[in-house]
Design a protein around this motif. Structure first.
Motif, PDB file in Angstrom:
ATOM      1  N   SER A  58      67.694  13.218   2.414  1.00  0.00           N
ATOM      2  CA  SER A  58      67.114  12.406   1.342  1.00  0.00           C
ATOM      3  C   SER A  58      67.281  10.919   1.630  1.00  0.00           C
ATOM      4  O   SER A  58      66.372  10.122   1.378  1.00  0.00           O
ATOM      5  CB  SER A  58      67.775  12.758   0.006  1.00  0.00           C
ATOM      6  N   LEU A  59      68.439  10.548   2.170  1.00  0.00           N
ATOM      7  CA  LEU A  59      68.665   9.143   2.486  1.00  0.00           C
ATOM      8  C   LEU A  59      67.708   8.649   3.559  1.00  0.00           C
ATOM      9  O   LEU A  59      67.254   7.499   3.514  1.00  0.00           O
ATOM     10  CB  LEU A  59      70.114   8.926   2.924  1.00  0.00           C
TER      11      LEU A  59
ATOM     12  N   ASP B 102      76.070   5.911   4.214  1.00  0.00           N
ATOM     13  CA  ASP B 102      75.709   7.305   3.912  1.00  0.00           C
ATOM     14  C   ASP B 102      76.839   8.059   3.219  1.00  0.00           C
ATOM     15  O   ASP B 102      76.632   8.732   2.208  1.00  0.00           O
ATOM     16  CB  ASP B 102      75.320   8.038   5.203  1.00  0.00           C
ATOM     17  N   LEU B 103      78.057   7.959   3.766  1.00  0.00           N
ATOM     18  CA  LEU B 103      79.188   8.660   3.167  1.00  0.00           C
ATOM     19  C   LEU B 103      79.516   8.088   1.794  1.00  0.00           C
ATOM     20  O   LEU B 103      79.786   8.837   0.848  1.00  0.00           O
ATOM     21  CB  LEU B 103      80.410   8.568   4.081  1.00  0.00           C
ATOM     22  N   ALA B 104      79.489   6.780   1.669  1.00  0.00           N
ATOM     23  CA  ALA B 104      79.800   6.153   0.380  1.00  0.00           C
ATOM     24  C   ALA B 104      78.813   6.598  -0.695  1.00  0.00           C
ATOM     25  O   ALA B 104      79.216   6.934  -1.818  1.00  0.00           O
ATOM     26  CB  ALA B 104      79.778   4.629   0.531  1.00  0.00           C
ATOM     27  N   PHE B 105      77.521   6.616  -0.370  1.00  0.00           N
ATOM     28  CA  PHE B 105      76.524   7.039  -1.354  1.00  0.00           C
ATOM     29  C   PHE B 105      76.670   8.530  -1.679  1.00  0.00           C
ATOM     30  O   PHE B 105      76.488   8.939  -2.830  1.00  0.00           O
ATOM     31  CB  PHE B 105      75.111   6.743  -0.846  1.00  0.00           C
TER      32      PHE B 105
ATOM     33  N   TYR C 131      73.834   6.712  14.325  1.00  0.00           N
ATOM     34  CA  TYR C 131      74.705   7.890  14.400  1.00  0.00           C
ATOM     35  C   TYR C 131      74.818   8.580  13.037  1.00  0.00           C
ATOM     36  O   TYR C 131      74.934   7.908  12.004  1.00  0.00           O
ATOM     37  CB  TYR C 131      76.091   7.485  14.900  1.00  0.00           C
ATOM     38  N   PRO C 132      74.798   9.909  13.022  1.00  0.00           N
ATOM     39  CA  PRO C 132      74.830  10.666  11.753  1.00  0.00           C
ATOM     40  C   PRO C 132      76.246  10.753  11.185  1.00  0.00           C
ATOM     41  O   PRO C 132      76.971  11.716  11.413  1.00  0.00           O
ATOM     42  CB  PRO C 132      74.291  12.039  12.162  1.00  0.00           C
ATOM     43  N   THR C 133      76.647   9.755  10.416  1.00  0.00           N
ATOM     44  CA  THR C 133      78.034   9.648   9.963  1.00  0.00           C
ATOM     45  C   THR C 133      78.460  10.812   9.070  1.00  0.00           C
ATOM     46  O   THR C 133      79.640  11.194   9.075  1.00  0.00           O
ATOM     47  CB  THR C 133      78.249   8.322   9.210  1.00  0.00           C
TER      48      THR C 133
END
Length: 290
Positions: A56-57, A113-116, A73-75
């Motif tokens: 989604s992001l 990404d992780l934060a969201f 990179y896919p965190t």
């Protein structure tokens, strides 16, 4: 306005349902049976939710800027070995993230990404990176924060300075893929141990020096040359397994769970074909004071 409303509905609408579903996976005994997928593999609900958020992001990102603009990179993929480690140790990620302070820090947030994802799961999040070394000078995370109508805190902070974080206390800090970028990792981990109850740490480790000599038995750190690892001069220290564990204990943390993935026999500090990553869950010695 219509796009903003769609993004806001997506981001906010699923928060309660996701948090409720993930909360069913409570703290469990290490030998307990965990749900299996149709392929017979252990279910990883947190990671599966993260992958859905990642997709989604990317839709939101590409609506704002071309792919080349964004951190490549896919965190969120770091959550797979972390969740596997926790399941094998009888621990639960959500339980470890909850606490009296009601706040999480994602240090080394890249595009956020992780934060969201953590915010969507129901947590208040401070997202920390350094503009001068961030892939797009932190323009990406700020674009996404506005597009998603997010309430995460975004700050550029140099951890190698006498730094302060936006909050005085944290329940959990995520420090994934950052330790080898720090000139002073001892200082940073020691300071974080005073303000956080727990930490999810991920970093590169090495079993052998570039010339083949073993590092595995000793608490060592290898100092990279400026072009030695991905031609990235912001890479500094690669620890041996024993070096990383010694560093963790000397800076005020206890290891709740630890694993390595990748080339776990012949890893070296810089060779992309011999990359090994350590993931661990830490608890501060001083957490009872909080």
């Amino acid at each position: 306005m219509r796009l903003r409303q769609v993004l806001n509905d997506w981001f906010r609408g699923g928060m309660r349902d996701m948090a409720s579903a993930l909360a069913k996976h409570r703290l469990a005994h290490p030998k307990a049976n965990h749900p299996k997928s149709k392929t017979g593999r252990t279910s990883l609900p947190f990671y599966e939710a993260a992958l859905a958020t990642e997709r989604s992001l990317w839709t939101v990102k590409l609506a704002q800027r071309p792919k080349s603009f964004w951190y490549p990179y896919p965190t969120l993929r770091n959550l797979k070995p972390i969740e596997q480690l926790l399941i094998g140790s009888g621990l639960n990620l959500l339980e470890l993230c909850r606490g009296p302070h009601g706040r999480i820090a994602d240090i080394g947030a890249a595009d956020g990404d992780l934060a969201f994802f953590l915010e969507k799961t129901g947590f208040a999040v401070d997202a920390i990176d350094l503009e001068s070394t961030n892939f797009n000078r932190m323009e990406g995370i700020r674009i996404l924060k506005e597009a998603l109508n997010s309430t995460i805190t975004v700050q550029s902070i140099d951890l190698d300075s006498q730094f302060s974080l936006p909050s005085e206390r944290y329940d959990t800090i995520f420090l994934l893929g950052i330790l080898y970028h720090l000139k002073n990792p001892f200082f940073v981990l020691e300071k974080l141990a005073r303000i956080a109850r727990r930490c999810f740490l991920g970093t590169r480790v090495a079993k052998k020096a570039p010339d083949g000599h073993s590092l595995a038995r000793y608490p060592l750190a290898y100092l990279l040359g400026p072009e030695e690892c991905n031609n990235d001069s912001t890479n500094f220290w690669i620890f041996s397994d024993e070096g990383l564990k010694r560093l963790i204990h000397r800076t005020g943390w206890n290891i709740l769970a630890y694993t390595t993935i990748g080339d776990t026999r012949h890893s070296t500090p810089a060779d992309v074909d011999h990359d090994e990553r350590a993931f661990c869950v830490l608890e501060s010695d001083a957490c009872s004071k909080y």
